[in-house]
Design an enzyme around this catalytic site. Structure first.
Site, mmCIF file in Angstrom:
data_model
loop_
_atom_site.group_PDB
_atom_site.id
_atom_site.type_symbol
_atom_site.label_atom_id
_atom_site.label_comp_id
_atom_site.label_asym_id
_atom_site.label_seq_id
_atom_site.Cartn_x
_atom_site.Cartn_y
_atom_site.Cartn_z
ATOM 1 N N GLU A 67 -2.190 -3.516 -9.868
ATOM 2 C CA GLU A 67 -1.883 -3.688 -8.445
ATOM 3 C C GLU A 67 -1.195 -2.436 -7.878
ATOM 4 O OE1 GLU A 67 -2.828 -5.489 -6.196
ATOM 5 O OE2 GLU A 67 -1.301 -5.465 -4.633
ATOM 6 N N TRP A 96 -16.571 -3.060 11.612
ATOM 7 C CA TRP A 96 -16.520 -2.450 10.284
ATOM 8 C C TRP A 96 -17.982 -2.287 9.889
ATOM 9 C CZ3 TRP A 96 -18.124 -3.564 5.279
ATOM 10 C CH2 TRP A 96 -17.521 -2.801 4.261
ATOM 11 N N GLU A 151 -5.609 2.832 -2.251
ATOM 12 C CA GLU A 151 -6.209 2.394 -0.988
ATOM 13 C C GLU A 151 -5.510 2.969 0.238
ATOM 14 O OE1 GLU A 151 -6.187 -1.853 -0.243
ATOM 15 O OE2 GLU A 151 -4.320 -2.055 -1.327
ATOM 16 N N LYS A 173 -2.709 -0.275 -4.804
ATOM 17 C CA LYS A 173 -1.952 0.004 -3.565
ATOM 18 C C LYS A 173 -1.970 1.487 -3.262
ATOM 19 C CE LYS A 173 -1.818 -3.031 -2.094
ATOM 20 N NZ LYS A 173 -2.264 -4.261 -2.594
ATOM 21 N N LYS A 229 -9.491 -5.713 6.600
ATOM 22 C CA LYS A 229 -8.601 -6.711 6.009
ATOM 23 C C LYS A 229 -9.360 -7.858 5.362
ATOM 24 C CE LYS A 229 -4.629 -8.530 5.159
ATOM 25 N NZ LYS A 229 -3.917 -7.898 4.031
ATOM 26 N N ASN A 265 -20.494 -10.704 13.509
ATOM 27 C CA ASN A 265 -19.749 -10.391 12.296
ATOM 28 C C ASN A 265 -20.555 -10.977 11.144
ATOM 29 O OD1 ASN A 265 -17.842 -10.148 10.283
ATOM 30 N ND2 ASN A 265 -16.514 -11.767 11.070
ATOM 31 N N GLY A 266 -20.979 -10.139 10.188
ATOM 32 C CA GLY A 266 -21.789 -10.652 9.074
ATOM 33 C C GLY A 266 -22.977 -9.727 8.844
ATOM 34 N N CYS A 318 -14.981 -7.077 10.910
ATOM 35 C CA CYS A 318 -15.331 -7.122 12.320
ATOM 36 C C CYS A 318 -14.508 -8.196 13.027
ATOM 37 C CB CYS A 318 -16.807 -7.415 12.575
ATOM 38 S SG CYS A 318 -17.900 -6.174 11.900
ATOM 39 N N ARG A 354 -9.259 -6.079 11.114
ATOM 40 C CA ARG A 354 -10.477 -6.566 10.460
ATOM 41 C C ARG A 354 -11.556 -5.482 10.374
ATOM 42 N NH1 ARG A 354 -10.810 -12.220 10.339
ATOM 43 N NH2 ARG A 354 -13.026 -11.991 9.993
ATOM 44 N N HIS A 397 -6.274 4.848 -26.540
ATOM 45 C CA HIS A 397 -7.719 4.722 -26.773
ATOM 46 C C HIS A 397 -8.528 5.564 -25.773
ATOM 47 C CE1 HIS A 397 -6.946 1.659 -29.735
ATOM 48 N NE2 HIS A 397 -6.156 1.052 -28.865
HETATM 49 C C1 F6R Z 1 -5.875 -4.841 -1.401
HETATM 50 C C2 F6R Z 1 -6.492 -5.919 -0.660
HETATM 51 C C3 F6R Z 1 -7.818 -6.402 -1.095
HETATM 52 C C4 F6R Z 1 -7.876 -7.937 -1.004
HETATM 53 C C5 F6R Z 1 -9.288 -8.432 -1.317
HETATM 54 C C6 F6R Z 1 -9.351 -9.943 -1.319
HETATM 55 O O1 F6R Z 1 -4.636 -4.507 -0.872
HETATM 56 O O2 F6R Z 1 -5.954 -6.401 0.300
HETATM 57 O O3 F6R Z 1 -8.117 -5.974 -2.382
HETATM 58 O O4 F6R Z 1 -6.954 -8.473 -1.905
HETATM 59 O O5 F6R Z 1 -10.166 -7.923 -0.365
HETATM 60 O O6 F6R Z 1 -8.985 -10.460 -0.082
HETATM 61 P P1 F6R Z 1 -8.564 -11.967 0.075
HETATM 62 O O7 F6R Z 1 -7.315 -12.174 -0.696
HETATM 63 O O8 F6R Z 1 -8.361 -12.150 1.552
HETATM 64 O O9 F6R Z 1 -9.688 -12.783 -0.467
#
Ligand code: F6R
Length: 610
Positions: free
Chosen positions: A483, A74, A490, A487, A605, A100-101, A2, A27, A506
């Site tokens: 990772e 969000w 998502e 990527k 984000k 926000n929260g 948010c 956000r 396995h």
């Molecule tokens: C994936 C991504 C998320 C963040 C996770 C932690 O691309 O961006 O998995 O890595 O939400 O976020 P931070 O690093 O801001 O604590």
């Protein structure tokens, strides 16, 4: 999650709110709204969907006002629709709140308010808080006191901004667990959930801490604790420019941020390497070095991509510094009563520095007496402020929801920490210098990989119709496999899994057939031959193989469908190079599928709720 923005001053607030919301949209982006107050009216405009939808509505009903708040959501409580969008308001539509929260005890608060005759039109926890403030407004006759009293009843997290028709000279804001920044201007002041929304207007900011509340006028402000004690806050200067938060000619933030990496990686190590001594110097850890080196154990805790960086950190610290390392999801660590002692160092990695689970895990570790370090990107963020010491990664603002440049910079900082620890333990001077030499060439090597963008795009597009992917790697490339898979899933919504390559036999090997693309990360390191055997196993079962290999490798090239070649480097730096083609593959597949790369569905984000 948010985005919150607020304005009080002499200018028209609506364009400022919309501009701020656009900067905060990463956000959360399922609905958006604004509320303004002027001498004639109060107006609230909300809609399901993105800020661009809100902007259309706002342009259709232009109204002049010098006081307003805006929100991009969000969803947590209640589906993303117009009614659940913020701002929420009281029955008379004179009191407006953005939040926000999560208000955890909203159901019991709602029960009490229902008994008093309050009616609810949304499914949100935020509307409950709005009516609670309304309830206290009737008793206290002061917006500031009403917010304060209401918040004293609230369990959960909040960053809020509130405006009220009968007190049109102020915004009241408060924070607990969700970020809130006040921006100070000339005859105008701002509030936001992060500085990106403010930097075109001011660089002077105040960060509210948990349990603090502020009353903001156009030319003054007061800050207090929630128990009504006055506090003096420090004013910070933020060093973020407009170029840092725009796309700079790229079609998406994600691509810009991938392409930024030669520079962001360099910025993460700039001024921190001392070649003659084969060491790193990290100002943020000054005075804590001995305590870290003498730790019985290091725990690294994080979420998502940052957790993958933590895994790379585990491998390198154990290998070079010889200190036992454990890596733990912050969301697990915060609730499972982990064994943490005063002799431990706990490192928290977070791009945003606001991730609720990571912050809560840090508070838990602090209670147990451990030394808590933060590795953050966002300067002045909650984790950065609340840790005992820490290191900024200096990757610059990351706006694309999928983390890219933060990941590579997090690994750079972990290498710097490893170097600092290892040289004080048993890494020789030439070995330390060897790592530094390789680090100094890293940005050129990254640039070399990025030059292959078109070639990687061609390959990626060939795989865009696949329904599943496996990513396999060993050693330092196991976290990279995780990772790469994250990527892809998502932003392209393709199911993908990362595995240590040897684990395939396995179970996951059962999935292999000619419809299953398998991405191998197979650079020339100590486990190269083992990975070659794993490639053979997939090949024998007709899997489609895309391999990331080192320049000059012809052995694997002859065995697989496609290769992407990356330069050789030091083994602890290899993950920084090998992840870049994986970022580009995910990006190009998502673009090919016509998806919103920067704002993938259901994500946000900065995950400031648990
Ligand atoms: C994936 C991504 C998320 C963040 C996770 C932690 O691309 O961006 O998995 O890595 O939400 O976020 P931070 O690093 O801001 O604590």
């Amino acid at each position: 999650m948010c985005g919150i923005v607020g304005y009080i001053g002499t200018k028209n607030s609506l364009p400022i709110l919309i501009e701020g919301l656009k900067r905060l949209e990463y956000r959360g982006y399922d609905s958006a709204g604004v509320a303004i107050i002027n001498s004639k009216e109060c107006k609230v405009i909300k809609t399901k969907g993105k800020v661009s939808e809100l902007e259309k509505l706002v342009s259709a009903h232009p109204v002049e006002s010098h006081l307003g708040i805006g929100h991009t959501r969000w969803a947590t409580h209640g589906e993303p629709n117009t009614i659940n969008a913020h701002p929420h308001f009281n029955k008379e539509k004179t009191l407006f709140l953005i939040h926000n929260g999560i208000i955890e005890n909203y159901l019991s608060l709602k029960k009490g308010l229902l008994k008093e005759g309050y009616e609810f039109i949304s499914e949100t926890d935020t509307e409950v808080l709005t009516h609670l403030i309304d309830h206290y407004l009737k008793l206290k006759n002061s917006l500031f006191q009403a917010v304060r009293y209401a918040l004293n009843e609230v369990e959960g997290t909040y960053g809020i901004a509130v405006i009220y028709k009968n007190e049109p000279d102020k915004i009241v804001v408060a924070k607990k667990g969700s970020p809130l920044v006040i921006g100070l201007g000339e005859n105008e002041n701002f509030v936001a959930s992060d500085v990106n929304a403010l930097i075109t207007h001011t660089k002077q900011v105040i960060y509210l801490e948990d349990g603090e509340i502020a009353e903001i006028h156009k030319d003054s402000y007061t800050t207090k604790t929630i128990s009504d004690e006055t506090i003096i806050k420090e004013i910070f200067h933020v060093d973020v420019g407009i170029d840092d938060i725009t796309k700079g000619g790229y079609p998406h933030f994600m691509l810009k941020e991938i392409m930024d990496q030669p520079e962001s990686i360099y910025n993460s190590m700039r001024g921190r390497l001392v070649y003659d001594e084969g060491i790193s110097k990290l100002g943020g850890l000054q005075g804590f070095e001995d305590r870290i080196i003498n730790s019985k154990r290091i725990i690294i805790s994080a979420c998502g991509t940052s957790w993958h960086a933590a895994l790379v950190g585990e491998y390198m610290i154990e290998q070079y510094a010889g200190i036992p390392v454990e890596v733990e999801y912050a969301s697990e660590m915060r609730y499972r009563n982990p064994i943490i002692s005063k002799e431990d160092t706990v490192i928290f990695i977070s791009q945003s520095g606001e991730t609720a689970d990571t912050l809560a895990a840090m508070k838990e570790a602090k209670k147990k007496g451990a030394l808590c370090l933060g590795i953050c990107n966002v300067v002045g963020s909650s984790i950065a402020r609340e840790s005992d010491a820490g290191v900024y990664i200096h990757a610059g603002p990351e706006i694309g929801v999928a983390s890219t440049k933060a990941f590579t910079s997090q690994i750079v900082v972990l290498v710097l920490i490893t170097l600092m620890l290892a040289r004080k333990r048993n890494l020789s001077l030439p070995d330390g210098q060897d790592i530094i030499k390789h680090m100094q060439k890293l940005n050129e090597k990254v640039a070399e990989i990025l030059k292959q963008n078109e070639y990687i795009k061609d390959i990626a597009e060939k795989y865009a119709d696949s329904k599943n992917f496996l990513y396999l790697g060993r050693g330092y490339h196991f976290p990279v496999a995780l990772e790469g898979a994250l990527k892809l899933k998502e932003i392209s919504y393709i199911h993908a899994e990362g595995y240590p390559a040897a684990e395939m036999k396995h179970g996951p090997i059962a999935l292999i057939d000619n419809n299953m693309p398998v991405v191998f990360i197979a650079t020339k390191d100590s486990v190269y031959e083992k990975v070659v055997s794993n490639i053979q196993e997939v090949r024998a079962r007709k899997g489609r193989i895309l391999a990331i290999v080192n320049e000059g490798d012809t052995q694997i090239e002859s065995m697989v469908d496609h290769v992407i070649k990356i330069p050789k480097s030091h083994n602890i730096l290899n993950p920084i190079l090998s992840v870049i083609p994986l970022q580009l593959i995910a990006y190009h597949i998502a673009v090919k599928k016509g998806l919103n790369v920067d704002q993938p569905r259901n994500l946000a984000k900065s995950v400031t709720v648990e």
